[in-house]
Every structure is written in structure tokens, then in C-alpha cells.
Design a protein around this motif. Structure first.
Motif, PDB file in Angstrom:
ATOM      1  N   MET A 125       0.818  -1.205   0.000  1.00  0.00           N
ATOM      2  CA  MET A 125       0.000   0.000   0.000  1.00  0.00           C
ATOM      3  C   MET A 125       0.858   1.263   0.000  1.00  0.00           C
ATOM      4  SD  MET A 125      -3.192  -0.492  -0.299  1.00  0.00           S
ATOM      5  CE  MET A 125      -3.921  -2.091  -0.686  1.00  0.00           C
ATOM      6  N   MET A 126       2.079   1.154   0.487  1.00  0.00           N
ATOM      7  CA  MET A 126       2.976   2.305   0.478  1.00  0.00           C
ATOM      8  C   MET A 126       3.296   2.736  -0.947  1.00  0.00           C
ATOM      9  SD  MET A 126       5.589   1.322   3.584  1.00  0.00           S
ATOM     10  CE  MET A 126       6.560   2.813   3.352  1.00  0.00           C
ATOM     11  N   TYR A 127       3.198   1.823  -1.887  1.00  0.00           N
ATOM     12  CA  TYR A 127       3.430   2.183  -3.289  1.00  0.00           C
ATOM     13  C   TYR A 127       2.401   3.226  -3.737  1.00  0.00           C
ATOM     14  CZ  TYR A 127       4.109   1.765  -8.329  1.00  0.00           C
ATOM     15  OH  TYR A 127       4.351   2.038  -9.661  1.00  0.00           O
ATOM     16  N   TYR A 128       1.136   2.993  -3.377  1.00  0.00           N
ATOM     17  CA  TYR A 128       0.074   3.948  -3.715  1.00  0.00           C
ATOM     18  C   TYR A 128       0.229   5.242  -2.901  1.00  0.00           C
ATOM     19  CZ  TYR A 128      -2.311   0.003  -5.960  1.00  0.00           C
ATOM     20  OH  TYR A 128      -2.637  -1.061  -6.766  1.00  0.00           O
ATOM     21  N   GLU A 129       0.586   5.060  -1.640  1.00  0.00           N
ATOM     22  CA  GLU A 129       0.687   6.208  -0.729  1.00  0.00           C
ATOM     23  C   GLU A 129       1.751   7.208  -1.186  1.00  0.00           C
ATOM     24  OE1 GLU A 129       2.114   6.927   3.899  1.00  0.00           O
ATOM     25  OE2 GLU A 129       1.350   4.959   3.279  1.00  0.00           O
TER      26      GLU A 129
ATOM     27  N   ARG B 283     -17.601   1.925   2.457  1.00  0.00           N
ATOM     28  CA  ARG B 283     -18.044   3.150   1.779  1.00  0.00           C
ATOM     29  C   ARG B 283     -18.316   4.269   2.782  1.00  0.00           C
ATOM     30  NH1 ARG B 283     -21.816   4.873  -3.172  1.00  0.00           N
ATOM     31  NH2 ARG B 283     -22.118   7.000  -2.457  1.00  0.00           N
ATOM     32  N   GLU B 284     -18.979   3.922   3.868  1.00  0.00           N
ATOM     33  CA  GLU B 284     -19.357   4.953   4.840  1.00  0.00           C
ATOM     34  C   GLU B 284     -18.143   5.685   5.395  1.00  0.00           C
ATOM     35  OE1 GLU B 284     -21.661   2.787   7.631  1.00  0.00           O
ATOM     36  OE2 GLU B 284     -23.432   2.637   6.315  1.00  0.00           O
ATOM     37  N   LYS B 285     -17.078   4.948   5.684  1.00  0.00           N
ATOM     38  CA  LYS B 285     -15.906   5.630   6.253  1.00  0.00           C
ATOM     39  C   LYS B 285     -14.993   6.193   5.162  1.00  0.00           C
ATOM     40  CE  LYS B 285     -13.250   1.332   6.980  1.00  0.00           C
ATOM     41  NZ  LYS B 285     -12.663   0.440   8.006  1.00  0.00           N
ATOM     42  N   ALA B 286     -14.972   5.541   3.991  1.00  0.00           N
ATOM     43  CA  ALA B 286     -14.104   6.015   2.911  1.00  0.00           C
ATOM     44  C   ALA B 286     -14.560   7.365   2.381  1.00  0.00           C
ATOM     45  CB  ALA B 286     -14.056   4.991   1.780  1.00  0.00           C
ATOM     46  N   GLU B 287     -15.855   7.588   2.375  1.00  0.00           N
ATOM     47  CA  GLU B 287     -16.380   8.883   1.916  1.00  0.00           C
ATOM     48  C   GLU B 287     -15.877  10.023   2.797  1.00  0.00           C
ATOM     49  OE1 GLU B 287     -20.613   8.059  -0.298  1.00  0.00           O
ATOM     50  OE2 GLU B 287     -20.592   7.983   1.898  1.00  0.00           O
ATOM     51  N   GLN B 288     -15.583   9.716   4.046  1.00  0.00           N
ATOM     52  CA  GLN B 288     -15.124  10.748   4.976  1.00  0.00           C
ATOM     53  C   GLN B 288     -13.700  11.207   4.690  1.00  0.00           C
ATOM     54  OE1 GLN B 288     -17.496  11.925   7.057  1.00  0.00           O
ATOM     55  NE2 GLN B 288     -18.771  10.413   5.994  1.00  0.00           N
ATOM     56  N   VAL B 289     -12.948  10.423   3.917  1.00  0.00           N
ATOM     57  CA  VAL B 289     -11.559  10.793   3.612  1.00  0.00           C
ATOM     58  C   VAL B 289     -11.385  11.098   2.130  1.00  0.00           C
ATOM     59  CG1 VAL B 289     -10.624   9.559   5.580  1.00  0.00           C
ATOM     60  CG2 VAL B 289     -10.840   8.374   3.388  1.00  0.00           C
TER      61      VAL B 289
ATOM     62  N   ARG C 245      -6.700   3.001   5.217  1.00  0.00           N
ATOM     63  CA  ARG C 245      -5.595   3.580   5.988  1.00  0.00           C
ATOM     64  C   ARG C 245      -4.595   4.265   5.060  1.00  0.00           C
ATOM     65  NH1 ARG C 245      -6.290  -1.373   8.725  1.00  0.00           N
ATOM     66  NH2 ARG C 245      -4.532  -2.308   7.602  1.00  0.00           N
ATOM     67  N   MET C 246      -4.331   3.654   3.929  1.00  0.00           N
ATOM     68  CA  MET C 246      -3.424   4.262   2.952  1.00  0.00           C
ATOM     69  C   MET C 246      -3.969   5.601   2.469  1.00  0.00           C
ATOM     70  SD  MET C 246      -3.439   4.668  -0.644  1.00  0.00           S
ATOM     71  CE  MET C 246      -4.318   3.252  -1.302  1.00  0.00           C
ATOM     72  N   ALA C 247      -5.275   5.649   2.165  1.00  0.00           N
ATOM     73  CA  ALA C 247      -5.887   6.886   1.687  1.00  0.00           C
ATOM     74  C   ALA C 247      -5.793   7.989   2.741  1.00  0.00           C
ATOM     75  CB  ALA C 247      -7.342   6.633   1.309  1.00  0.00           C
ATOM     76  N   VAL C 248      -5.975   7.615   4.008  1.00  0.00           N
ATOM     77  CA  VAL C 248      -5.874   8.588   5.099  1.00  0.00           C
ATOM     78  C   VAL C 248      -4.450   9.128   5.182  1.00  0.00           C
ATOM     79  CG1 VAL C 248      -5.958   8.891   7.603  1.00  0.00           C
ATOM     80  CG2 VAL C 248      -7.779   7.622   6.432  1.00  0.00           C
ATOM     81  N   ARG C 249      -3.472   8.232   5.146  1.00  0.00           N
ATOM     82  CA  ARG C 249      -2.071   8.660   5.255  1.00  0.00           C
ATOM     83  C   ARG C 249      -1.688   9.563   4.084  1.00  0.00           C
ATOM     84  NH1 ARG C 249      -1.328   3.104   6.551  1.00  0.00           N
ATOM     85  NH2 ARG C 249      -0.412   2.766   4.477  1.00  0.00           N
ATOM     86  N   LYS C 250      -2.144   9.200   2.893  1.00  0.00           N
ATOM     87  CA  LYS C 250      -1.797   9.993   1.707  1.00  0.00           C
ATOM     88  C   LYS C 250      -2.370  11.397   1.820  1.00  0.00           C
ATOM     89  CE  LYS C 250      -1.131   9.353  -3.214  1.00  0.00           C
ATOM     90  NZ  LYS C 250      -1.399   8.575  -4.441  1.00  0.00           N
ATOM     91  N   ARG C 251      -3.556  11.485   2.362  1.00  0.00           N
ATOM     92  CA  ARG C 251      -4.197  12.785   2.555  1.00  0.00           C
ATOM     93  C   ARG C 251      -3.456  13.605   3.608  1.00  0.00           C
ATOM     94  NH1 ARG C 251      -9.840  14.087   1.278  1.00  0.00           N
ATOM     95  NH2 ARG C 251     -10.627  15.775   2.589  1.00  0.00           N
ATOM     96  N   GLU C 252      -3.034  12.941   4.682  1.00  0.00           N
ATOM     97  CA  GLU C 252      -2.325  13.640   5.755  1.00  0.00           C
ATOM     98  C   GLU C 252      -0.958  14.135   5.294  1.00  0.00           C
ATOM     99  OE1 GLU C 252      -3.232  14.493   8.964  1.00  0.00           O
ATOM    100  OE2 GLU C 252      -5.222  13.982   8.183  1.00  0.00           O
TER     101      GLU C 252
ATOM    102  N   LEU D 166      -9.685  -3.855   2.147  1.00  0.00           N
ATOM    103  CA  LEU D 166     -10.306  -2.531   2.049  1.00  0.00           C
ATOM    104  C   LEU D 166      -9.889  -1.632   3.207  1.00  0.00           C
ATOM    105  CD1 LEU D 166     -13.879  -3.532   0.806  1.00  0.00           C
ATOM    106  CD2 LEU D 166     -12.073  -2.413  -0.513  1.00  0.00           C
ATOM    107  N   ASP D 167      -9.714  -2.212   4.382  1.00  0.00           N
ATOM    108  CA  ASP D 167      -9.236  -1.417   5.519  1.00  0.00           C
ATOM    109  C   ASP D 167      -7.828  -0.900   5.259  1.00  0.00           C
ATOM    110  OD1 ASP D 167     -11.546  -1.618   6.967  1.00  0.00           O
ATOM    111  OD2 ASP D 167     -10.857  -3.265   8.247  1.00  0.00           O
TER     112      ASP D 167
END
Length: 699
Positions: free
Chosen positions: A359-363, A445-451, A395-402, A390-391
């Protein structure tokens, strides 16, 4: 003269046909001392035609023959050097001197010259296209459903025998003690609704396949299938999917779906030497792939475009609900990277650590904003495993955003906006869509939409309207209610390319809430010869049958508004179609996948081989971004797998009227369609850097 007659002509008969219909051309060939002089004669011949028809597409095609000064081209798919002398070969053939020139070569020239007499293009009217579309059965038709119920009853009886022979080898699906036949039949009926039952009892052997198909396979076909097994081609067909096939001599036409289960002579012959059509999937450590991307390994992440990379987990997602005979990843089945050893595909203890590392590759990639989880098949992973995947994405999406908070203006990386699950299980095994899966998808979906993740797609593969059953409809409805859009990718095989077939598939899928995404030309080399339909047929289908689904601006606006609420699509999309008197929505693009490059249908026919196979010069799809590596690729020539005439003979063998395809010869160029708005990426909330990471240009 009927077209079906000339398809069987020899070169001698075709030369005689030229002498009757185009005597001046044959005379020019005989009087020219060499092919160069004949070339000059043809230029004059065409100029006369040009004076009569100044916009003739056939004349443009003819002059393309002269544009390549070289006598060889490099086939982009194979890297092979191909001789390229169509004028010389025509001169030789008309003089009776053509060594190794196939009649199909002369046939394509014959129809090209016929086109000079008129440049009129007669497209079939709406009524004709409706007739072609409406002739195809669906899985919801009463007679089809009735025959399949009979199939299920017969197959359940065979499954009882199979379970009895297995004894207690399987702890889940077995008969305890002295059960009555009625109780056994009752149990198998209950298990039929459990997707794991079908995986556990899947057919894995040619003889068992024949048994479950009522011993209807011919001795010749059985000999071929036994050779397939000896060469190591897997067999894996679920009882559910077998129940979709007709075994009656007077049953429905199941050629399209049967072609996914039954292997061709060419596949069997070439298995073991199959090369990856997707050249970018071949990865060497530390080296960029064919598309220029540096990847962590050869088995988990595949990449062609800047914005998206495929993720293949080390789980049961490396398997499928069945082996499609034309699978683009047959190369990986051949190497053992993909297989049907389901017990051995369960994630190992170290998988979760490895997954986080992947996942770090995407991040840490500057351009990736779309992850396509596939395999194999994403939904083959068990619910618990899929939730962990999916989890990890979350987490990767959250880190990338941060991490972007630390980057300055113009230096920020693309954030994850789209998550897709690639699966054919809606067609192969729709009962896979169970309560547990729906809960996993809803929670994500519910939590992914939040990030900031905005698009959630199940990317499926229905190939025929016969695959759309009550079970498939129920599965689709549940996924849509969970807030996931469903899009379909079909492959334009010979059987699927018959007049009206793909249009009917679009219609049936739209009626249950599924949008069409791509219609792909068959990929691969000689192993997929039997299934390949020429790109000219794809362009013909796009221009003629598919045109009935073109969206007006008003309809597109209403559709896009509806798509914001996936749960409403099954009920309201049919109403929209009726309101605008439209059979389907032409939201898919007819394309060919170019190895290491991307999808395109922008091409021109620039020549032919001695076998009559057309040589196509492709251009890129200008509607999307490509890897910078593309700038170093040079000219993209693809030699098609078969001639137009060979394809038409296959259609004849399937019972088609060749006359219905008479305009096929004229489609010598194509243009890639624009993308439907839904499939465009959302506007990012930040300005993304133009710099690339994980890129190593190989010039």
C-alpha cells in the motif's frame, strides 16, 4: 453473386472474378513489367475514381498503402518484423504468380475495388437493428428459465453422487449416517444457494464436464479437452454456471457462454508458449515495465496509466469462479501465479505485513488516485479477507491525505478518489453476494467517503444476456443498495459479435441497473485465434447497432443525476429509457488494449499480410493521460489475428447470414469514442504536482 459464395473461392477463381468485374486492373497487372510499374498504374486508376468520388474513404485507404516507404513493419504486439508489400503481392496474384498468397488477401482487395464504384454508405435502419437485437434470448425468458430448472435438477442428482463418492473428505458438504434420497436431495437444494458449495463441487476434469453436460460433447472435442488437461490447462466450472448451458439439440443458442468453458484447438496447441499480451505485466526487479513504471514486484501490482494501478492480493482473489477460455491472464495461469488451489490460496500469516508494504506504493506515488482490486477475482476473497484489504486501502488513503498537509502548493500528490473491485462472479456465481459481503462494502463506503473517496465501483463482466438470471439480478440490486455502482466490461468474441448480440446485452444490463463500460476486442496471440473478431466489426457495431443508444444532452443530464443515488438505479433507469424511447445507453467504449500503451480504437488500415490479415496503424486515445514512456514507442502497428473472410466463415458456421455483414469490408479505420462523464475522475480538491514518481523511462 452472393457473398457467401466468394468466401470459398480459390485464388484462381478470384482472379477470374477480377477479370469479369475489373478487367482493366488485371490487364494492367499483366502489362506491367514489374510491381512498381503496376503501382503507378493503380495510382492512375484511383485518381479516376477520385474524380468521381472526392471523399471516398476507400480511396483514402488505398493511398495509405503507399505511405509506408519501408517494406517491413514491426508488429507492436509481438516485436516481430513483418513483410509489408501488398501492392507487389496483388500484382503477383493477378498474374497467377503469387507464391503463398491466400485467397483471403485477394478477397479484401476485391471488395476495396468494388467500393470505388460507389461511395454510398447504407446504414441499417432502427427497425433492422431492433430485429437483430431482439432475436437474442435472455436468462429471464420463460423457456430458458424452464430448461435451466431441468438442468439444475439433473445436476443436483449428479452432485449427490459426487458427494457420496467423496465421503467425508469435505467436512462442510457431506451426508451424515443413513440419509434417505429425499433428504439428500433436500440438502443439495439448500446448499445450492451457498456460493462455497459451488466452489467446493466445481467440475475440474474433462470427463466430469461431459458427464455434467449430459454426455453431449463429441468424441473429437473430448480428445481435445483431454489434451488440454495433459498440457496443464486448468478446468474449473461451477455447477451454477454449467446449469446455464443448453444440452438440447433444439435448445437456445449458448455459443457465447459455451466459448468461455470449452477450449479451442489453438489455445491447447499454444498453452505453454503463451506470452503476456499486456507487456506491462512482465516485471523485472529494479527495471521499469513496458509502460515505464517501477513496481515493487511482478505479482501484486500491475500498472499502465499514471492514475490507476491494479492490486492483486495474495488470497483466494488469485482464483476465479471459473477459467474463461480467453482470459487475458492465461499467461499467469500458465506460470502458476493464478490457479484454483483454493485451500492453498488462503492468506498466510505474513500477508497483512506485506499488504501494508504494498500500500505504500500507492501512498507515495504522485499520480495514483484509483485502485482496482482484481486478480483473479476480487470477490473470490472471503469477506473477512476482503475487509482487511479494504481497511488497508482506507488507511493508505488517510495517510496519503495527511502527508499532503506537509507539501507546498503545486507539490501535493493525487489522493485516492476511486476504488474498484473487479469480479466476474455476478455472472459465474451471483450467490457470492451475501449478507456478509454487503456489510463489508457498506462499512467501507461509509468511512471512505469521509476521507475523500468519491467513487465506488464493482467492475463486472457479463458476456451474454443469457448470463442475466434472477440470481444475478438479485445480486446486482443488493450491491447497488449498498451504494456501489456496477459497470460492465464485455469482450467482443466471434459469438458475441453477432449482429445485435452486444446491443441486447447493453439493453438487459441497463434494465437491471448496470452500466456498460468497455467492449474490448479479443486480446492475445494465436491462442485466441478462434475467438478474435476483427476490429472492423467492432467499428461496424459501434457505428450501426450501438448508435441506437446514443445519449442526447437531456438524457445524459438525467442519467448523471440518477447515478448519484445507486440504490434508485434499478427502479428508475428503465423508466428513463422508456421516457426517451431508447433501448439502452451506449455508455461503453469499443476499444482494443494496446500492449503497454492503453485502450484505443483510433486506427487506419495500412496494409495486409499474404494471409489477408489487415495491418492497422493505431494512434493513442487523446482523451486520457498516458505514461511518458509512450512518447518513446514510435509507430504502433498491430497485425490482426485473422482475415475478414476467415471471420465471416466463422459467422456462417454459427448460422449467421453473411449478407447482414456486407458493409464490414468498408470499415477500414476507427476513432476512439469519448468517455461517458461518469467514468471521468472527479476534480481533485487540491492542485496536484506534475512530477512523476515510480517512473523509469526506458528509451
Amino acid at each position: 453473386m452472393k457473398e457467401k459464395d466468394v468466401l470459398s473461392f480459390s485464388c484462381i477463381e478470384l482472379v477470374a472474378l477480377f477479370e469479369r468485374e475489373f478487367p482493366s486492373i488485371v490487364q494492367g497487372a499483366n502489362l506491367s513489367k514489374d510491381w512498381k510499374e503496376f503501382e503507378q498504374f493503380l495510382r492512375g486508376y484511383v485518381r479516376l475514381a477520385l474524380a468521381k468520388h472526392s471523399t471516398s474513404s476507400s480511396i483514402k485507404r488505398f493511398f495509405k498503402m503507399f505511405m509506408n516507404e519501408a517494406r517491413h513493419i514491426r508488429d507492436f504486439s509481438t516485436g516481430q518484423k513483418i513483410r509489408y508489400e501488398p501492392i507487389k503481392w496483388l500484382w503477383q496474384a493477378l498474374r497467377g504468380e503469387g507464391d503463398g498468397i491466400h485467397p483471403d488477401f485477394l478477397l479484401d482487395w476485391y471488395y476495396l475495388f468494388k467500393k470505388y464504384r460507389t461511395d454510398e454508405v447504407v446504414l441499417p435502419d432502427r427497425a433492422r437493428c431492433d430485429q437483430w437485437r431482439e432475436r437474442w434470448k435472455t436468462g429471464m425468458d420463460e423457456d430458458v428459465a424452464r430448461e435451466r430448472w431441468e438442468n439444475r435438477e439433473r445436476i443436483c442428482g449428479l452432485l449427490i453422487g459426487k458427494i457420496e463418492k467423496r465421503g467425508k473428505l469435505n467436512t462442510r458438504y457431506r451426508f451424515e449416517g443413513e440419509m434417505s434420497p429425499e433428504r439428500k436431495r433436500e440438502l443439495v437444494g439448500e446448499w445450492w444457494g451457498d456460493y462455497k458449495f459451488h466452489l467446493a463441487l466445481a467440475v475440474r476434469d474433462p470427463d466430469e464436464l461431459n458427464l455434467f453436460m449430459g454426455n453431449t460433447l463429441s468424441p473429437e472435442l473430448m480428445e481435445l479437452l483431454h489434451r488440454a488437461k495433459q498440457k496443464g490447462i486448468p478446468f474449473f466450472v461451477t455447477p451454477y454456471y454449467l446449469s446455464l448451458l443448453s444440452i438440447r439439440t433444439d435448445g437456445y443458442d449458448d455459443s457465447t457462454i459455451r466459448g468461455y468453458v470449452i477450449y479451442s484447438e489453438e489455445l491447447v496447441e499454444n498453452f505453454g508458449q503463451i506470452r503476456a499480451w499486456e507487456k506491462e505485466d512482465v516485471v523485472e526487479p529494479g527495471k521499469p515495465n513496458a509502460a515505464g513504471w517501477l513496481l515493487p514486484n511482478a505479482t501484486n501490482i500491475h500498472r499502465r496509466y499514471p492514475e490507476v494501478a491494479i492490486f492483486i492480493p495474495d488470497s483466494m482473489g488469485r482464483a476465479c469462479g471459473g477459467l474463461c477460455a480467453l482470459c487475458q491472464r492465461m499467461y499467469d495461469f500458465q506460470k502458476g501465479h493464478l490457479n484454483f488451489n483454493l485451500d492453498r490460496l488462503k492468506p498466510t500469516d505474513g500477508w497483512e505485513v506485506k499488504m501494508e508494504r504494498l500500500m505504500m506504493y500507492y501512498e507515495h506515488d504522485s499520480q495514483l488516485r484509483d485502485i482496482l482490486i482484481t486478480g483473479g477475482d476480487a470477490l473470490m476473497s472471503q469477506n473477512q479477507t476482503l475487509e482487511k484489504i479494504l481497511d488497508a486501502v482506507f488507511r493508505m488513503a488517510v495517510r496519503k491525505r495527511e502527508l499532503n498537509k506537509r507539501r507546498g502548493k503545486g507539490k501535493k500528490y493525487a489522493e485516492i478518489q476511486r476504488v474498484r473491485l473487479g469480479s466476474r462472479l455476478l455472472a459465474y456465481l451471483p450467490n457470492r453476494v451475501n449478507d456478509g459481503l454487503i456489510e463489508v462494502l457498506k462499512r467501507f463506503r461509509e468511512k471512505a467517503e469521509q476521507v475523500g473517496i468519491q467513487q465506488f465501483f464493482i467492475q463486472t463482466h457479463f458476456e451474454s444476456p443469457l448470463e442475466v438470471t434472477e440470481e444475478a439480478i438479485h445480486a446486482a440490486r443488493r450491491l447497488l443498495e449498498a451504494g456501489w455502482m456496477i459497470t460492465n466490461q464485455a469482450v467482443f468474441t466471434v459469438a458475441a459479435s453477432r449482429r445485435g448480440h452486444t446491443a441486447r446485452l447493453r439493453e438487459v444490463l441497463n434494465r437491471i441497473g448496470i452500466l456498460t463500460y468497455y467492449t474490448f476486442s479479443v486480446k492475445g496471440f494465436e491462442e485466441n485465434y478462434a475467438l478474435f473478431a476483427p476490429n472492423s466489426r467492432s467499428v461496424q457495431e459501434m457505428s450501426e447497432e450501438k448508435a441506437g443508444g446514443d445519449l442526447s444532452m437531456e438524457l445524459e443530464k438525467e442519467v448523471l443525476e440518477l447515478l448519484e443515488y445507486p440504490e434508485r438505479i434499478p427502479a428508475e433507469l428503465p423508466l428513463l429509457l422508456d421516457k426517451f424511447r431508447q433501448p439502452f445507453l451506449a455508455t461503453d467504449r469499443n476499444v482494443m488494449n494496446l500492449p503497454g500503451i492503453g485502450k484505443s480504437m483510433t486506427y487506419q488500415t495500412v496494409g495486409m499480410t499474404k494471409e489477408g490479415k489487415r495491418i492497422l496503424h493505431f494512434s493513442l486515445d487523446v482523451g486520457r493521460r498516458h505514461s511518458p514512456q509512450v512518447d518513446h514507442e514510435g509507430s504502433i502497428y498491430i497485425v490482426e489475428s485473422k482475415s475478414i473472410a476467415a471471420y465471416l466463415r466463422q459467422l456462417q458456421a454459427l448460422g449467421e447470414r453473411v449478407e447482414d455483414y456486407s458493409s464490414l469490408w468498408d470499415y477500414a479505420e476507427g476513432r476512439t469514442e469519448s468517455r461517458f462523464a461518469l467514468f471521468e475522475y472527479p476534480e481533485p480538491r487540491i492542485e496536484i504536482t506534475g512530477d512523476f514518481t515510480n517512473l523509469g523511462i526506458d528509451s
